[in-house]
Design a protein around this motif. Structure first.
Motif, mmCIF file in Angstrom:
data_model
loop_
_atom_site.group_PDB
_atom_site.id
_atom_site.type_symbol
_atom_site.label_atom_id
_atom_site.label_comp_id
_atom_site.label_asym_id
_atom_site.label_seq_id
_atom_site.Cartn_x
_atom_site.Cartn_y
_atom_site.Cartn_z
ATOM 1 N N PHE A 1 16.528 17.658 6.254
ATOM 2 C CA PHE A 1 15.575 16.657 5.778
ATOM 3 C C PHE A 1 15.941 16.176 4.372
ATOM 4 N N GLY A 2 16.129 14.876 4.221
ATOM 5 C CA GLY A 2 16.274 14.278 2.895
ATOM 6 C C GLY A 2 14.882 13.973 2.352
ATOM 7 N N ILE A 3 14.357 14.876 1.532
ATOM 8 C CA ILE A 3 12.964 14.771 1.097
ATOM 9 C C ILE A 3 12.714 13.494 0.293
ATOM 10 N N GLY A 4 13.612 13.153 -0.608
ATOM 11 C CA GLY A 4 13.438 11.938 -1.415
ATOM 12 C C GLY A 4 13.395 10.680 -0.567
ATOM 13 N N ARG A 5 14.245 10.605 0.442
ATOM 14 C CA ARG A 5 14.254 9.432 1.324
ATOM 15 C C ARG A 5 12.956 9.328 2.117
ATOM 16 N N ILE A 6 12.482 10.464 2.614
ATOM 17 C CA ILE A 6 11.216 10.463 3.351
ATOM 18 C C ILE A 6 10.092 9.969 2.453
ATOM 19 N N ILE A 7 10.062 10.462 1.210
ATOM 20 C CA ILE A 7 8.993 10.080 0.280
ATOM 21 C C ILE A 7 9.066 8.590 -0.029
ATOM 22 N N TYR A 8 10.278 8.054 -0.264
ATOM 23 C CA TYR A 8 10.365 6.617 -0.564
ATOM 24 C C TYR A 8 9.874 5.786 0.625
ATOM 25 N N CYS A 9 10.285 6.148 1.844
ATOM 26 C CA CYS A 9 9.813 5.409 3.026
ATOM 27 C C CYS A 9 8.303 5.533 3.171
ATOM 28 N N LEU A 10 7.760 6.700 2.830
ATOM 29 C CA LEU A 10 6.312 6.874 2.849
ATOM 30 C C LEU A 10 5.640 5.920 1.856
ATOM 31 N N TYR A 11 6.242 5.744 0.677
ATOM 32 C CA TYR A 11 5.704 4.786 -0.294
ATOM 33 C C TYR A 11 5.605 3.393 0.332
ATOM 34 N N GLU A 12 6.699 2.949 0.969
ATOM 35 C CA GLU A 12 6.695 1.599 1.550
ATOM 36 C C GLU A 12 5.704 1.488 2.711
ATOM 37 N N HIS A 13 5.644 2.509 3.558
ATOM 38 C CA HIS A 13 4.739 2.451 4.715
ATOM 39 C C HIS A 13 3.278 2.523 4.292
ATOM 40 N N SER A 14 3.019 3.058 3.110
ATOM 41 C CA SER A 14 1.637 3.235 2.647
ATOM 42 C C SER A 14 1.150 2.087 1.770
ATOM 43 N N PHE A 15 2.053 1.246 1.312
ATOM 44 C CA PHE A 15 1.697 0.228 0.321
ATOM 45 C C PHE A 15 1.146 -1.029 0.983
ATOM 46 N N TYR A 16 0.051 -1.545 0.435
ATOM 47 C CA TYR A 16 -0.439 -2.863 0.841
ATOM 48 C C TYR A 16 -1.222 -3.473 -0.321
ATOM 49 N N MET A 17 -1.551 -4.750 -0.175
ATOM 50 C CA MET A 17 -2.292 -5.464 -1.217
ATOM 51 C C MET A 17 -3.539 -6.084 -0.595
ATOM 52 N N ARG A 18 -4.636 -6.060 -1.357
ATOM 53 C CA ARG A 18 -5.856 -6.689 -0.864
ATOM 54 C C ARG A 18 -6.512 -7.443 -2.010
ATOM 55 N N PRO A 19 -7.267 -8.494 -1.696
ATOM 56 C CA PRO A 19 -7.860 -9.299 -2.767
ATOM 57 C C PRO A 19 -8.973 -8.534 -3.481
ATOM 58 N N SER A 20 -9.116 -8.813 -4.759
ATOM 59 C CA SER A 20 -10.235 -8.258 -5.516
ATOM 60 C C SER A 20 -11.526 -8.894 -5.024
ATOM 61 N N LYS A 21 -12.657 -8.333 -5.442
ATOM 62 C CA LYS A 21 -13.949 -8.856 -5.002
ATOM 63 C C LYS A 21 -14.124 -10.311 -5.425
ATOM 64 N N ALA A 22 -13.619 -10.623 -6.619
ATOM 65 C CA ALA A 22 -13.728 -12.003 -7.105
ATOM 66 C C ALA A 22 -12.733 -12.926 -6.419
ATOM 67 N N GLY A 23 -11.710 -12.328 -5.785
ATOM 68 C CA GLY A 23 -10.714 -13.124 -5.082
ATOM 69 C C GLY A 23 -9.690 -13.766 -5.982
ATOM 70 N N ASP A 24 -9.668 -13.367 -7.264
ATOM 71 C CA ASP A 24 -8.756 -14.019 -8.194
ATOM 72 C C ASP A 24 -7.459 -13.241 -8.414
ATOM 73 N N GLU A 25 -7.310 -12.077 -7.767
ATOM 74 C CA GLU A 25 -6.065 -11.321 -7.906
ATOM 75 C C GLU A 25 -5.875 -10.413 -6.700
ATOM 76 N N GLN A 26 -4.613 -9.986 -6.515
ATOM 77 C CA GLN A 26 -4.277 -9.053 -5.451
ATOM 78 C C GLN A 26 -4.162 -7.650 -6.041
ATOM 79 N N LEU A 27 -4.832 -6.691 -5.403
ATOM 80 C CA LEU A 27 -4.838 -5.319 -5.895
ATOM 81 C C LEU A 27 -3.903 -4.465 -5.048
ATOM 82 N N ASN A 28 -3.104 -3.626 -5.713
ATOM 83 C CA ASN A 28 -2.172 -2.744 -5.023
ATOM 84 C C ASN A 28 -2.895 -1.490 -4.540
#
Length: 726
Positions: free
Chosen positions: A575-602
């Motif tokens: 197991f390449g632990i660092g590679r698994i963790i980086y892919c986990l970062y990408e698979h877990s990341f998304y953006m959604r609008p703030s309540k005011a709708g004026d910015e995207q939150l990570n």
């Protein structure tokens, strides 16, 4: 215009095309795309055909203009041409999507997504370029506080999922390894990559990466290349690992590949050993290396581990530790580095019995598998039942399949998207001559499909290599209740004759002959007796040699034995632990609008299992009583083993939520009274009301997987608050 039939014919054709498109558009819903071929080759052919039609249409319009056609006729023909160009763009987008796997057909969007992830990771100190104040060193990174916590959680789950559940023997061996050990394993002679140099500046590059980048760039960006050229480039990508230094150099010259930074010419490729060399002791006479893998420490300890296990097979040994590879030109950020963490398992098993007692627990799992036949025939990965893959002979044996299934469960429970996880079987040109079968768990990221876990049946090669070099027999025994008459295969290479014939390559030919299985050996014996010589492939030489009758003796002998002594086979998940963790970062990341709708939150949607902090505790407002309650809750969470963080800053509760969502914290406790509080779940933003004394138990149950958030919602009253959100 009638005096020019050729122009009339072209014009009539475009009028018919325009009427056809008008009729078709009136019959189909908005956004409908005319069905086209879906394979990459047919899309390239469709693109070439469309370009030819556009060229012909352009010529026809020019003829219309020179012949004095009316403005309306020319305008109609131009509209038809523009429609053809739109269709060409649609084909190009489909082709980009086919190449890149991006639903939008956009390579740029992948790069933008990756940059958003990396920017967030670096800003929130998940990782830091090592020695940053000194401009850093390529291929070396530090883990910051949240990165360390995630790595620790991943390794803790790895230990629980494999070491504890499979009753493995864990060891911890030195990173510095004597040269003799790595000489026996083959790393000193063969652990190399082919390198080229910028002939003017001396900058080094990995030769296969330059060729790979060139082929991928042509396929992704030059959409107008012919299907024949595309097929050639894809063939090169498929056999890249099998190209010799001479073949690699010839392709680099053929395609005019130059140094990426300076465009200077490149040297011919030559091998570069990837291990960091050092010396042991002050004299400098004892050579050593920083280990490139952790496995050798387990192999050299086999005899003692076998004794510790009561001289019984099968058993597995495991090790987590740092490994080092002096990469020629590290790239792909956290995916290709010079120091990294490996978690490796060596499962020792009787070569005559590779069944597994717990195989039935994984046999019904169904997931994406990419067998070699599908790869070689140009097909894509398909969802297969693991048990079917074993029964059909796609996977070599039950023990190998069992670990493939366990790896699948491990990765998906960590948070890897099962739709972007596949198990790819090694092609014949990738496999070592001694390997019985090998599969890679590949995870799709913005860089493409990345190998993160290798699961290999390495046969008995490693233990035999160390037995030969050290003179210590690394073998197992099976005692018989009654003496047995057994027939044994005896392969005796005649080293004198082989030395005369193959000189410096004698050792590799001998090893290959001795590694033959019974069928191969008896087939060779029959051919030698009938023809006097036989063609024999030596994988380590990457060529076929001629073996004559006087070079090897092959026979079967009958003996009475009280025990069977054999060298165990090894099934190795690595197991390449660092590679698994980086892919986990990408698979877990998304953006959604703030309540005011004026910015995207990570947001990182880490499962509670791996989240760096399980829970945050916020007093709704700055209030002494609320702060005391927050401290009490924090202490109770800590006592329950739940990582948590208090935030008593005066910022709005919405901003505090957003700040911890960006760290991937799954739960937030808001203190708005002294008796009961709210618990908010990160992704749904649902909130429940619980008493202060129940907080730790609720968070612990859901964090450790004993309950789901859905279960919690059924048990506790929902809470809504207009102010307590982004």
């Amino acid at each position: 215009m009638r005096s020019n039939p050729a122009v009339l014919s072209s014009y009539s054709l475009h009028r018919i095309l325009l009427r056809f498109r008008h009729t078709l558009s009136s019959q189909r819903p908005a956004g409908f795309i005319i069905p086209m071929a879906t394979t990459e080759d047919s899309l390239r052919q469709a693109l070439a055909d469309k370009q030819s039609t556009i060229d012909a249409s352009g010529n026809a319009i020019r003829q219309l203009k020179t012949s004095g056609a009316s403005k309306s006729e020319i305008d109609d023909a131009v509209r038809a041409l523009n429609a053809l160009k739109l269709e060409k763009t649609s084909i190009e987008n489909q082709l980009r999507a086919s190449i890149s796997g991006d639903a939008n057909g956009s390579v740029v969007s992948r790069d933008a997504f990756r940059q958003a992830v990396v920017n967030t990771l670096e800003r929130r100190l998940f990782f830091i370029p090592s020695f940053k104040i000194y401009r850093g060193v390529a291929g070396l990174y530090d883990y910051g506080p949240p990165g360390c916590a995630i790595k620790s959680n991943v390794l803790a789950f790895w230990r629980q999922h494999f070491v504890l559940e499979e009753d493995m023997l864990e060891v911890d061996c030195p990173c510095v390894t004597p040269e003799v050990v790595l000489k026996a394993s083959g790393h000193v002679d063969k652990f190399t990559d082919l390198m080229v140099k910028d002939e003017k500046t001396g900058t080094c590059y990995r030769a296969d990466h330059l060729l790979k980048d060139h082929c991928k760039d042509k396929l992704e960006k030059d959409l107008g290349i012919s299907t024949e050229k595309a097929a050639e480039l894809k063939h090169i990508l498929a056999v890249l690992d099998d190209l010799s230094a001479e073949e690699l150099g010839a392709k680099i010259k053929e395609y005019g590949i130059t140094a990426p930074d300076t465009k200077n010419p490149l040297s011919d490729p030559y091998p570069f050993n990837l291990m960091f060399q050092t010396s042991i002791g002050p004299s400098g006479l004892s050579a050593g290396y920083m280990r490139p893998e952790t496995a050798q420490g387990i192999f050299v300890n086999f005899k003692d581990l076998y004794y510790y296990n009561g001289n019984k097979l099968p058993f597995a040994a495991a090790q987590i530790g740092q490994a080092f590879r002096n990469e020629i030109s590290p790239r792909q950020g956290l995916l290709r580095v010079r120091e990294f963490t490996l978690a490796e398992i060596e499962h020792f098993v009787d070569p005559d019995d590779k069944s597994h007692p717990k195989y039935s627990e994984v046999a019904n799992l169904k997931f994406l598998m990419f067998p070699r036949d599908e790869q070689m025939s140009g097909q894509s990965a398909k969802r297969l039942c693991l048990g079917d893959a074993v029964s059909r002979g796609i996977v070599n044996n039950q023990t190998l399949a069992y670990f493939i299934g366990r790896v699948y469960l491990f990765l998906t429970r960590l948070g890897i998207d099962e739709e972007r996880l596949r198990f790819r079987q090694h092609l014949p040109n990738e496999m070592a001559h001694y390997a019985a079968d090998c599969w890679d768990a590949e995870i799709e990221s913005s860089y493409g499909w990345i190998e993160c876990v290798g699961i290999a049946d390495r046969s008995a090669y490693d233990l035999r290599a160390h037995t030969d070099k050290s003179g210590v027999a690394l073998v197992a025994q099976e005692k018989f209740a009654e003496p047995k008459e057994v027939e044994k295969l005896v392969i005796t290479p005649v080293k004198k004759e082989l030395g005369l014939a193959f000189k410096g390559n004698q050792k590799m030919v001998v090893e290959a002959l001795e590694a033959m299985n019974e069928k191969e050996a008896m087939d060779m014996k029959a051919t030698l007796e009938s023809k006097g010589e036989v063609e024999f492939e030596v994988c380590t030489l990457q060529k076929t040699v001629t073996i004559k009758k006087n070079m090897v003796s092959i026979s079967k002998e009958k003996k009475k034995e009280h025990q069977r002594v054999f060298t165990p086979s090894v099934i190795e998940p690595s197991f390449g632990i660092g590679r698994i963790i980086y892919c986990l970062y990408e698979h877990s990341f998304y953006m959604r609008p703030s309540k005011a709708g004026d910015e995207q939150l990570n947001v990182f949607r880490f499962p509670p299992l791996v989240a760096p902090i399980k829970c945050t505790v916020f007093p709704l407002v700055q209030n002494q009583q609320y702060e005391e309650v927050a401290k009490h809750i924090s202490r109770s969470l800590t006592a329950a083993g739940i990582s948590n963080k208090k935030d008593i800053t005066g910022t709005s509760i919405g901003k505090r939520y957003a700040r911890t969502d960006e760290l991937g914290v799954p739960f937030a406790v808001t203190v708005d009274s002294t008796s009961s509080v709210t618990i908010r779940e990160r992704d749904s933003k649902d909130q429940i009301r619980v008493s202060v004394e129940e907080v730790a138990a609720v968070v612990k149950d859901v964090s450790e997987g004993r309950s789901t958030w859905t279960d919690i919602l059924k048990k506790y009253p929902a809470h809504t608050s207009a102010s307590a959100d982004e």
